[in-house]
Design an enzyme around this catalytic site. Structure first.
Site, short mmCIF file in Angstrom:
data_model
loop_
_atom_site.label_atom_id
_atom_site.label_comp_id
_atom_site.label_asym_id
_atom_site.label_seq_id
_atom_site.Cartn_x
_atom_site.Cartn_y
_atom_site.Cartn_z
N ARG A 1 -7.22 -0.38 -7.61
CA ARG A 1 -7.22 0.50 -6.52
C ARG A 1 -7.43 1.72 -7.35
NH1 ARG A 1 -4.34 0.95 -0.86
NH2 ARG A 1 -6.20 2.15 -0.53
N GLN B 1 -2.63 2.64 9.79
CA GLN B 1 -1.45 2.71 9.05
C GLN B 1 -0.45 3.69 10.09
OE1 GLN B 1 -4.42 3.07 7.47
NE2 GLN B 1 -4.04 2.48 5.28
N ARG C 1 0.83 -1.21 -0.01
CA ARG C 1 -0.08 -0.09 -0.03
C ARG C 1 0.78 1.37 -0.03
NH1 ARG C 1 1.89 1.80 4.05
NH2 ARG C 1 0.43 3.85 3.69
N GLY C 2 0.28 2.47 -0.19
CA GLY C 2 0.93 3.64 -0.31
C GLY C 2 1.39 3.84 -1.88
N ALA C 3 0.86 4.93 -2.24
CA ALA C 3 0.94 5.28 -3.65
C ALA C 3 2.01 4.90 -4.56
CB ALA C 3 0.48 6.61 -4.03
N ASN D 1 -5.60 12.37 -0.37
CA ASN D 1 -4.77 11.52 0.54
C ASN D 1 -5.74 10.63 1.75
OD1 ASN D 1 -2.24 10.71 1.40
ND2 ASN D 1 -2.66 11.80 3.40
N LYS D 2 -5.27 9.71 2.29
CA LYS D 2 -5.86 9.14 3.46
C LYS D 2 -6.86 9.87 4.08
CE LYS D 2 -5.54 5.68 3.79
NZ LYS D 2 -6.66 4.76 3.33
N ASP E 1 -2.01 10.64 -2.61
CA ASP E 1 -2.41 9.70 -3.66
C ASP E 1 -2.60 10.25 -5.03
OD1 ASP E 1 -2.68 8.23 -1.15
OD2 ASP E 1 -3.02 6.67 -2.64
O1 MRU Z 1 -4.69 3.04 1.66
P1 MRU Z 1 -3.36 3.37 1.75
O2 MRU Z 1 -2.50 3.01 2.98
O3 MRU Z 1 -2.59 2.97 0.55
O4 MRU Z 1 -3.13 4.98 1.73
C1 MRU Z 1 -1.65 5.73 1.47
C2 MRU Z 1 -1.81 7.07 1.77
O5 MRU Z 1 -2.98 7.48 1.93
C3 MRU Z 1 -0.48 7.68 1.90
O6 MRU Z 1 -0.55 8.70 2.52
C4 MRU Z 1 -0.20 8.10 0.08
O7 MRU Z 1 -0.30 6.86 -0.53
C5 MRU Z 1 1.28 8.37 0.24
S1 MRU Z 1 2.43 7.23 0.58
C6 MRU Z 1 3.92 7.87 0.32
#
Ligand code: MRU
Length: 361
Positions: free
Chosen positions: A98, A205, A53-55, A256-257, A246
């Site tokens: 996603r 997270q 996970r994480g973009a 973002n999250k 994201d």
């Molecule tokens: O649902 P996730 O855990 O993939 O969401 C991640 C985030 O929102 C992060 O802040 C974003 O992807 C940046 S990661 C460098």
């Protein structure tokens, strides 16, 4: 799973036998387990289920997944146009895993474009090039994160209390990190910093992953519930907020999250600078504004239950109605600056973002 230079824990590794192993982020910090993502199908599962996970990390795994699919397709398809058509179809499948993180689309388009622009007709040679391209893409991601994080250091006051949300560390950004990367670079530059970490319901997270990464880096960190953030801003504990992203639109609106928007509104009220640290691969300059960003909606069980997936505990009544958007959009007007590998981008964002793309593309 460390790289030679200590860029932090990487979310993936390629073994000498050519297996793609992913650190299972669903299990951290309780267990260190690896998921074998050596097939295209397993890469799709890993992204959907948030094993990775994480973009930027999602983008890197998807690049490898599509390249591996290229290798598999080349074993049975020797005609180039048929091969490219099958690869395009696979690209659509993995891009649908996603919807919000634009790195997924950007990374897989890099692999697809590499195949289309190839002047050879031998599909197995093209497929080998795709694997090399995926490796190059991952290395570039690591380098870019370090570069943008170093740019971010000038924004960090000494002895700063820095609030972050979710996890934008090395495991999320595929090396060094973005929001956490800025903290690592600031510490390396000799600044004393104190991180405040929002737990980040529903998937935790912040509590599970960011606390784990900051402990490894010896950055002092305090875990708080998401509901406590306003209180600590009012108590003058927070000097700046830095989060990842994201998808960032041409006007600076940023997905973002879920919960990031709340922080930005609170930051405005308390006059605290709010920064977004992200590589240019997280920007979507084709998208004019945030209302056009597709927001992923996940299973309501993430809201009704807490704890790791093996041991879920209900926090509500049976059959509770839920809503579970995984991301929200922070309007550009609440963002002080973007920290990117092209430098610090400040308002007017339409201009500074398009200038950054002009510089690098
Ligand atoms: O649902 P996730 O855990 O993939 O969401 C991640 C985030 O929102 C992060 O802040 C974003 O992807 C940046 S990661 C460098």
């Amino acid at each position: 799973m460390k790289s030679e230079v200590n860029y932090g824990t990487l979310p993936l590794s390629l073994t000498d036998e050519g297996n793609l192993l992913l650190l299972d982020q669903r299990k951290l910090p309780y267990k260190t387990e690896f998921f074998d993502a050596t097939t295209f199908e397993n890469c799709c599962i890993a992204i959907k289920d948030m094993i990775v996970r994480g973009a930027p990390s999602i983008g890197c795994v998807a690049a490898f997944g599509l390249a591996m699919e290229g290798v598999r397709l080349a074993e049975k398809i020797s005609q180039k146009s048929e091969f490219l058509h099958a690869l395009d179809q696979a690209c659509l499948v993995i891009q649908a895993t996603r919807p919000t993180a634009v790195n997924l689309m950007n990374a897989t388009n890099v692999i697809k474009d590499k195949a289309h622009s190839h002047n050879l007709d031998d599909t197995s040679k093209i497929a080998n090039e795709l694997m090399l391209e995926a490796k190059r893409y991952m290395q570039e991601s690591i380098d870019v994160n370090k570069k943008l994080s170093d740019f971010g250091v000038e924004l960090v006051p000494d002895k700063a209390g820095i609030l972050t949300h979710c996890n934008a560390g090395s495991i999320a950004a595929c090396g060094w990190g973005t929001a956490l990367g800025v903290m690592r670079s600031a510490q390396l530059a000799g600044k004393n910093i104190q991180a405040f970490v929002g737990e980040t319901r529903p998937r935790q997270q912040g509590a599970r992953l960011t606390m784990w990464e900051l402990a490894q880096d010896n950055i002092p960190a305090t875990l708080i519930c998401d509901t406590m953030t306003g209180h600590f801003m009012k108590e003058n504990c927070i000097d700046m907020i830095v989060v990842g992203a994201d998808r960032i639109c041409a006007n600076g609106d940023t997905a973002n999250k879920i919960g990031t928007y709340n922080l930005a509104v609170l930051a405005k009220y308390h006059d605290i600078p709010f920064y977004v640290a992200a590589p240019l691969s997280t920007f979507d300059p084709e998208l004019a504004s945030g209302d056009l960003i597709p927001i992923e909606v996940r299973d309501g069980a993430e809201v009704t239950h807490i704890a790791d997936l093996d041991n879920r505990v209900s926090v509500t009544i049976a059959d509770a109605k839920t809503r579970n958007p995984a991301f929200d959009v922070t309007p550009a007007s609440l963002i002080h600056a973007f920290i990117t590998e092209a430098g610090i981008l400040r308002p007017d964002f339409k201009q500074s973002i398009s200038r950054a793309f002009g510089q690098t593309h």
